[in-house]
Design a protein around this motif. Sequence first.
Motif, short mmCIF file in Angstrom:
data_model
loop_
_atom_site.label_atom_id
_atom_site.label_comp_id
_atom_site.label_asym_id
_atom_site.label_seq_id
_atom_site.Cartn_x
_atom_site.Cartn_y
_atom_site.Cartn_z
N LYS A 255 0.82 -1.21 0.00
CA LYS A 255 0.00 0.00 0.00
C LYS A 255 0.86 1.26 0.00
N VAL B 283 -7.86 3.57 -3.48
CA VAL B 283 -7.80 3.20 -2.07
C VAL B 283 -9.18 3.24 -1.44
N TYR C 132 -11.19 0.27 -2.46
CA TYR C 132 -10.73 -0.93 -1.76
C TYR C 132 -11.31 -0.99 -0.35
N TYR D 227 -3.66 -3.30 -6.08
CA TYR D 227 -5.09 -3.09 -5.84
C TYR D 227 -5.97 -3.79 -6.88
N ASP E 294 -8.68 -6.38 -5.34
CA ASP E 294 -10.11 -6.25 -5.57
C ASP E 294 -10.72 -7.58 -6.00
#
Length: 329
Positions: free
Chosen positions: A160, A180, A183, A311, A315
């Motif tokens: 991250k 972000v 998410y 990400y 997801d």
Amino acid sequence: MKRTRLTVLAAMALSTTLALTACGSDSDSDSGSDSNSGSGDSSGGAVTVDTAMGEVEVPAAPERVVVLDTGELDTALALGVTPVGAAETDTGTMGLSYLPQDQLADIENIGVVGQPNLEAINELDPDVIIGSKIRVEEFYDELSAIAPTVLTETVGAPWKENFALHAQALGRADEAQAVVDAYDEHVAQVTEALGGAEAAAETEVSMLRFIEGANTRLYGRENFIGSILEDVGLGRPAITDEAPDGFAVEISPEQVDQADADVIYYTSYGSADASGEEAAVGGPLWDDLTAVQNDRAFPVDDDLWFLGIGYEAADQILTELQESLAPTA
């Protein structure tokens, strides 16, 4: 739902980037495009990024991007950037199967992860090169001579924070914040679908990866997939706490019983035959595992759950977690 420390750090990094942007540009200016959002100085020409190798000045809106690992490829595509070049894994995979294949068609191969082809990179005339110190520190001087090179310290667990740094280098801080936020919303949705935080915590999940040419790994908490499970609030078996540096406990395929948990997700890096997966799965030790007896042992895609690290992968993993674990009506 409470955010993990990694999510908070990533959000702080993104907020810092946005603050720097506000200080370095005229809010009334219409000279920039969407691709420039979240980056740049008062001239709109460059931005200084604090990397693992020190401060590096990069173009405010790089157009020709080279990425040196699978996580960086995931990040670039998540932010709407199609690299001109990317590295493949040592199993010969560059266009990871979970990524949109139409976006990968024109990306040039620039060597293997950890072994960049400097000549191929130079021929692509990149504006910026993105990777990690742990993979390519020995090539840093040569890479920097080709283009500004932005390296994070390592890969995996700090994905991250790495994403936030890469977003700054790509001039995509606004887009990154949206990724972000999406998410975090997805995490909350999955936790709720599992029956809430208490029910999630009571479900112990093992991550088992058979590896061609190496020991089998029971993944701990300090890695990409471990952080996603933690965000959702899922429990982990006690052996997880024995992982050196929190990364993974190494076992032989014949010790597969140590993966016992309420739920097991398993995969192979390399062929299932050569990795030991075929011999272990379906054998007597496997059949005795709690998850197997309860039909809660699930094969997963190694590209997605372990190689992607970003990400886009996260997801899709969240979706698969919900589909496999959520109570049915």
